[in-house]
Design a protein around this motif. Structure first.
Motif, PDB file in Angstrom:
ATOM      1  N   LYS A 157       2.252   1.606  -3.441  1.00 57.14           N
ATOM      2  CA  LYS A 157       1.188   2.066  -4.346  1.00 57.14           C
ATOM      3  C   LYS A 157       1.050   3.588  -4.288  1.00 57.14           C
ATOM      4  O   LYS A 157       0.783   4.243  -5.283  1.00 57.14           O
ATOM      5  N   SER A 158       1.246   4.140  -3.081  1.00 62.95           N
ATOM      6  CA  SER A 158       1.091   5.593  -2.958  1.00 62.95           C
ATOM      7  C   SER A 158       2.261   6.336  -3.599  1.00 62.95           C
ATOM      8  O   SER A 158       2.160   7.521  -3.912  1.00 62.95           O
ATOM      9  N   ILE A 189       0.861  -1.195   0.000  1.00 64.53           N
ATOM     10  CA  ILE A 189       0.000   0.000   0.000  1.00 64.53           C
ATOM     11  C   ILE A 189       0.892   1.238   0.000  1.00 64.53           C
ATOM     12  O   ILE A 189       0.622   2.229  -0.673  1.00 64.53           O
ATOM     13  N   VAL A 190       2.005   1.146   0.738  1.00 64.39           N
ATOM     14  CA  VAL A 190       2.939   2.281   0.750  1.00 64.39           C
ATOM     15  C   VAL A 190       3.527   2.476  -0.659  1.00 64.39           C
ATOM     16  O   VAL A 190       3.559   3.591  -1.180  1.00 64.39           O
TER      17      VAL A 190
END
Ligand code: SF4
Length: 366
Positions: free
Chosen positions: A315-316, A312-313
């Motif tokens: 992806k950002s 998720i990190v």
């Protein structure tokens, strides 16, 4: 003792051959499938990451076939993987399964003595001599490298093949035949034979296929069922793909990390966007996106299993890389609810976009 182990891409070829050499009884884990996932989803905490659910479902299938010991490769940093083993033992105990876990963690995490202690726990079930055991492990390493090389080459060549589907069929046949071999020697000979066969595939060297890098969480990249067979689907579309996170990469990375000599290219490439290890392979994902652009790929697809914190990190961060480098990157989230039709539509739309960009040589951000 009857051991089993999780499916993790091509590792099971090497593990199978080593156990054959050492005459250790084993239950080959099932190829990840819907039943594993459904079973795993039922008994896992809902918020647990996707690979956990498939893995524990597969363990149960192996246990029901007679496995009583599970061998697990060690943690990949401060993410949920570090807790997999404890949680899985508890869940399996509650369900009435009494199995042993042997976690092969990196020596730098558990110390050299404990590492050797755990390895010897497996070795004690073999009557082979120390030299034979070492030789089997070394040959297993050769197998991992060979099969990863074959797969890497096949995925790249499929964009250039003249007879559609030839490379994919060869790769499938190679893996099927490898599972029918007995011991490291037989498997190595077979893989060498297939490596040569791959060199004889007829190619159109003037073709300029779309090239896509597959990046993201290691388990979902390596396990075709968990990524909806994305590499095979791209092969069918005449797209060349490449993934850097492979079992052979993992071994090399683990061995070199105490010397801080692991994945230097990925670390350099990710430095500007993510200079720290954040667990899992989040940093590698960022570095690979940068490297894919540098190597002339047309785009990258990140596979993100639901519940994965490191990804998720990443992806950002990926949209910044995409914008700065004018490099299309698409993220596909996978979990037990992922539908095949919607997934395929997104992949097709992405390939379509890359083809149009290539044709028209239009330079715009994605
Ligand atoms: S990397 Fe992500 S998906 Fe894999 S174990 Fe860690 S948190 Fe779960």
């Amino acid at each position: 003792m009857k051991v089993t182990f999780p499916q993790l891409g091509n590792t099971y070829f090497a593990v199978k051959a080593i156990f054959d050499d050492l005459e250790i009884e084993y239950i080959l884990p099932p190829v990840s499938n819907k039943t594993c996932l459904e079973m795993g989803s039922k008994i896992s905490p809902e918020e647990m990451c996707f690979p956990f659910k498939i893995m524990i479902g597969a363990y149960i299938q192996s246990i029901e076939e007679g496995a009583d010991t599970i061998i697990l490769p060690g943690s990949c940093g401060p993410c949920r993987y570090g807790e997999y083993c404890e949680l899985q033992i508890n869940i399996l105990k509650k369900l009435g399964y009494n199995v042993n876990f042997i976690v092969i963690d990196a020596p730098k995490s558990i110390g050299k003595d404990e590492f050797l202690n755990r390895v010897s726990k497996i070795g004690q079930y073999s009557k082979k001599s120390k030299t034979e055991k070492i030789s089997a492990v070394l040959k297993g390493y050769k197998i991992i490298n060979l099969i990863d090389d074959i797969e890497r080459k096949a995925r790249l060549l499929s964009g250039y093949e003249i007879n559609k589907g030839e490379v994919k069929n060869l790769l499938r046949k190679c893996k099927r035949d490898a599972l029918n071999t007995l011991g490291t020697k037989e498997m190595i000979n077979l893989l060498i034979k297939y490596k040569k066969k791959l060199d004889n595939i007829k190619l159109d060297k003037y073709r300029n296929p779309i090239k896509i890098a597959i990046i993201g969480e290691i388990y979902t990249i390596l396990e075709p069922f968990s990524n909806q067979y994305i590499e095979d689907k791209l092969m069918d579309m005449g797209v060349s793909t490449q993934k850097s996170l492979t079992p052979s990469w993992w071994v090399k990375n683990t061995v070199l990390s105490p010397l801080k000599l692991n994945s230097l290219d990925i670390r350099r490439a990710s430095k500007k966007y993510l200079s720290l290890y954040i667990g899992g392979h989040g940093r590698e994902c960022v570095g690979e996106a940068v490297l894919a652009h540098k190597k002339g790929f047309d785009g990258a697809i990140q596979i993100l299993p639901m519940g994965c914190m490191p990804e998720i990190v990443s992806k950002s961060i990926l949209p910044t890389i995409s914008k700065e480098k004018n490099f299309p990157i698409m993220t596909l989230v996978v979990d037990e609810m992922t539908g095949e039709a919607g997934f395929d539509t997104r992949v097709e739309a992405f390939v379509d976009l890359l083809e149009r960009r290539k044709d028209k040589n239009v330079l715009y951000g994605y």
